[in-house]
Structure formats: C-alpha cells, structure tokens
Design a protein around this motif. Sequence first.
Motif, PDB file in Angstrom:
ATOM      1  N   VAL A  54       0.842  -1.204   0.000  1.00  0.00           N
ATOM      2  CA  VAL A  54       0.000   0.000   0.000  1.00  0.00           C
ATOM      3  C   VAL A  54       0.874   1.250   0.000  1.00  0.00           C
ATOM      4  O   VAL A  54       0.614   2.220  -0.726  1.00  0.00           O
ATOM      5  CB  VAL A  54      -0.954  -0.001   1.216  1.00  0.00           C
ATOM      6  CG1 VAL A  54      -1.721   1.303   1.305  1.00  0.00           C
ATOM      7  CG2 VAL A  54      -1.904  -1.179   1.153  1.00  0.00           C
ATOM      8  N   VAL A  55       1.940   1.234   0.793  1.00  0.00           N
ATOM      9  CA  VAL A  55       2.852   2.374   0.842  1.00  0.00           C
ATOM     10  C   VAL A  55       3.574   2.520  -0.496  1.00  0.00           C
ATOM     11  O   VAL A  55       3.758   3.636  -0.990  1.00  0.00           O
ATOM     12  CB  VAL A  55       3.857   2.223   2.009  1.00  0.00           C
ATOM     13  CG1 VAL A  55       4.894   3.322   1.989  1.00  0.00           C
ATOM     14  CG2 VAL A  55       3.127   2.201   3.336  1.00  0.00           C
ATOM     15  N   LEU A  56       3.965   1.397  -1.096  1.00  0.00           N
ATOM     16  CA  LEU A  56       4.632   1.449  -2.403  1.00  0.00           C
ATOM     17  C   LEU A  56       3.720   2.041  -3.472  1.00  0.00           C
ATOM     18  O   LEU A  56       4.139   2.904  -4.242  1.00  0.00           O
ATOM     19  CB  LEU A  56       5.094   0.053  -2.817  1.00  0.00           C
ATOM     20  CG  LEU A  56       6.291  -0.494  -2.064  1.00  0.00           C
ATOM     21  CD1 LEU A  56       6.534  -1.946  -2.446  1.00  0.00           C
ATOM     22  CD2 LEU A  56       7.512   0.336  -2.343  1.00  0.00           C
ATOM     23  N   TRP A  57       2.469   1.592  -3.524  1.00  0.00           N
ATOM     24  CA  TRP A  57       1.535   2.130  -4.516  1.00  0.00           C
ATOM     25  C   TRP A  57       1.271   3.613  -4.279  1.00  0.00           C
ATOM     26  O   TRP A  57       1.260   4.409  -5.223  1.00  0.00           O
ATOM     27  CB  TRP A  57       0.211   1.356  -4.484  1.00  0.00           C
ATOM     28  CG  TRP A  57       0.262   0.102  -5.294  1.00  0.00           C
ATOM     29  CD1 TRP A  57       0.385  -1.166  -4.813  1.00  0.00           C
ATOM     30  CD2 TRP A  57       0.224  -0.007  -6.707  1.00  0.00           C
ATOM     31  NE1 TRP A  57       0.420  -2.057  -5.854  1.00  0.00           N
ATOM     32  CE2 TRP A  57       0.324  -1.377  -7.032  1.00  0.00           C
ATOM     33  CE3 TRP A  57       0.116   0.913  -7.744  1.00  0.00           C
ATOM     34  CZ2 TRP A  57       0.308  -1.841  -8.342  1.00  0.00           C
ATOM     35  CZ3 TRP A  57       0.104   0.441  -9.051  1.00  0.00           C
ATOM     36  CH2 TRP A  57       0.200  -0.916  -9.331  1.00  0.00           C
ATOM     37  N   ALA A  58       1.052   3.988  -3.009  1.00  0.00           N
ATOM     38  CA  ALA A  58       0.746   5.392  -2.703  1.00  0.00           C
ATOM     39  C   ALA A  58       1.917   6.303  -3.044  1.00  0.00           C
ATOM     40  O   ALA A  58       1.746   7.340  -3.693  1.00  0.00           O
ATOM     41  CB  ALA A  58       0.368   5.533  -1.233  1.00  0.00           C
ATOM     42  N   SER A  59       3.120   5.925  -2.614  1.00  0.00           N
ATOM     43  CA  SER A  59       4.283   6.782  -2.882  1.00  0.00           C
ATOM     44  C   SER A  59       4.617   6.810  -4.372  1.00  0.00           C
ATOM     45  O   SER A  59       5.001   7.854  -4.901  1.00  0.00           O
ATOM     46  CB  SER A  59       5.485   6.326  -2.064  1.00  0.00           C
ATOM     47  OG  SER A  59       5.864   5.011  -2.398  1.00  0.00           O
ATOM     48  N   GLY A  60       4.462   5.685  -5.056  1.00  0.00           N
ATOM     49  CA  GLY A  60       4.702   5.661  -6.500  1.00  0.00           C
ATOM     50  C   GLY A  60       3.709   6.535  -7.254  1.00  0.00           C
ATOM     51  O   GLY A  60       4.084   7.285  -8.150  1.00  0.00           O
ATOM     52  N   PHE A  61       2.439   6.465  -6.866  1.00  0.00           N
ATOM     53  CA  PHE A  61       1.417   7.290  -7.503  1.00  0.00           C
ATOM     54  C   PHE A  61       1.662   8.772  -7.243  1.00  0.00           C
ATOM     55  O   PHE A  61       1.593   9.593  -8.167  1.00  0.00           O
ATOM     56  CB  PHE A  61       0.028   6.887  -6.994  1.00  0.00           C
ATOM     57  CG  PHE A  61      -1.071   7.765  -7.524  1.00  0.00           C
ATOM     58  CD1 PHE A  61      -1.481   7.661  -8.838  1.00  0.00           C
ATOM     59  CD2 PHE A  61      -1.671   8.692  -6.698  1.00  0.00           C
ATOM     60  CE1 PHE A  61      -2.496   8.471  -9.331  1.00  0.00           C
ATOM     61  CE2 PHE A  61      -2.681   9.504  -7.174  1.00  0.00           C
ATOM     62  CZ  PHE A  61      -3.094   9.398  -8.497  1.00  0.00           C
ATOM     63  N   MET A  62       1.977   9.124  -5.994  1.00  0.00           N
ATOM     64  CA  MET A  62       2.210  10.537  -5.675  1.00  0.00           C
ATOM     65  C   MET A  62       3.450  11.070  -6.378  1.00  0.00           C
ATOM     66  O   MET A  62       3.474  12.221  -6.822  1.00  0.00           O
ATOM     67  CB  MET A  62       2.297  10.731  -4.162  1.00  0.00           C
ATOM     68  CG  MET A  62       0.950  10.591  -3.487  1.00  0.00           C
ATOM     69  SD  MET A  62       0.972  10.963  -1.746  1.00  0.00           S
ATOM     70  CE  MET A  62       1.577   9.436  -1.068  1.00  0.00           C
ATOM     71  N   TYR A  63       4.494  10.241  -6.512  1.00  0.00           N
ATOM     72  CA  TYR A  63       5.672  10.681  -7.244  1.00  0.00           C
ATOM     73  C   TYR A  63       5.337  10.903  -8.714  1.00  0.00           C
ATOM     74  O   TYR A  63       5.764  11.885  -9.316  1.00  0.00           O
ATOM     75  CB  TYR A  63       6.813   9.668  -7.109  1.00  0.00           C
ATOM     76  CG  TYR A  63       8.011  10.055  -7.935  1.00  0.00           C
ATOM     77  CD1 TYR A  63       8.756  11.178  -7.611  1.00  0.00           C
ATOM     78  CD2 TYR A  63       8.372   9.330  -9.050  1.00  0.00           C
ATOM     79  CE1 TYR A  63       9.839  11.564  -8.383  1.00  0.00           C
ATOM     80  CE2 TYR A  63       9.453   9.699  -9.823  1.00  0.00           C
ATOM     81  CZ  TYR A  63      10.182  10.813  -9.488  1.00  0.00           C
ATOM     82  OH  TYR A  63      11.246  11.198 -10.251  1.00  0.00           O
TER      83      TYR A  63
END
Length: 100
Positions: A54-63
């Motif tokens: 979940v953290v990987l998807w969120a940070s990847g999307f925000m980047y």
Amino acid sequence: MESFDQIIKTISLSMGAAWAAGINLYATVFILGILGATGNLVLPQNLEILSDPVVLWASGFMYFVEFFADKTPRGGYGVGCHSHLYPDSCRRDDCRRCCG
C-alpha cells in the motif's frame, strides 16, 4: 558491540534518507520500499512499513503525479492555486501570476 553497529547502521540509513527526502520525499519512500521489498536492502524494523504494498503504490502514484504536474506549464501550479481550502486564495498575487 553488535547493538552499537545496528544503531550506527540505522542512523546512517536515516540520515541518507533524510538527505534524499530533501530532494524528493515520494521518490525516497518509493525507492527504499522497493529495495526493502526485493531484499536488496535490509530495512531497520521501524522502517519496514516502507516495503508494504500500500505504501509502495501510494508513494509511487504521488511521485508520478508530482513529476508530471511539475513538468506541465501553468497546469500543475494552476491546479494547486485553485485547490486551496480558502475560496479567496486565487485572489492572492502569487495565484494571479500563475492562473491568469
């Protein structure tokens, strides 16, 4: 002595991550998470949350969003001007310059 080595490793990783976060927070969280999830980097116990999907998807999307919003002329900053919580925020001088 092993405890001291672990503390030094944690501090050095945290200092490096803090420096990199000054450049781009979302990319730093994403890269540390990817490295932790793939096993290329052993994260300290208090940073293991970064390898959560979940953290990987969120940070990847925000980047991704931040990267392209930064590259879009007028568009990225104009959206930021109009997304303030206060309705009169686009009447400020800095928003008039970007939003027209």
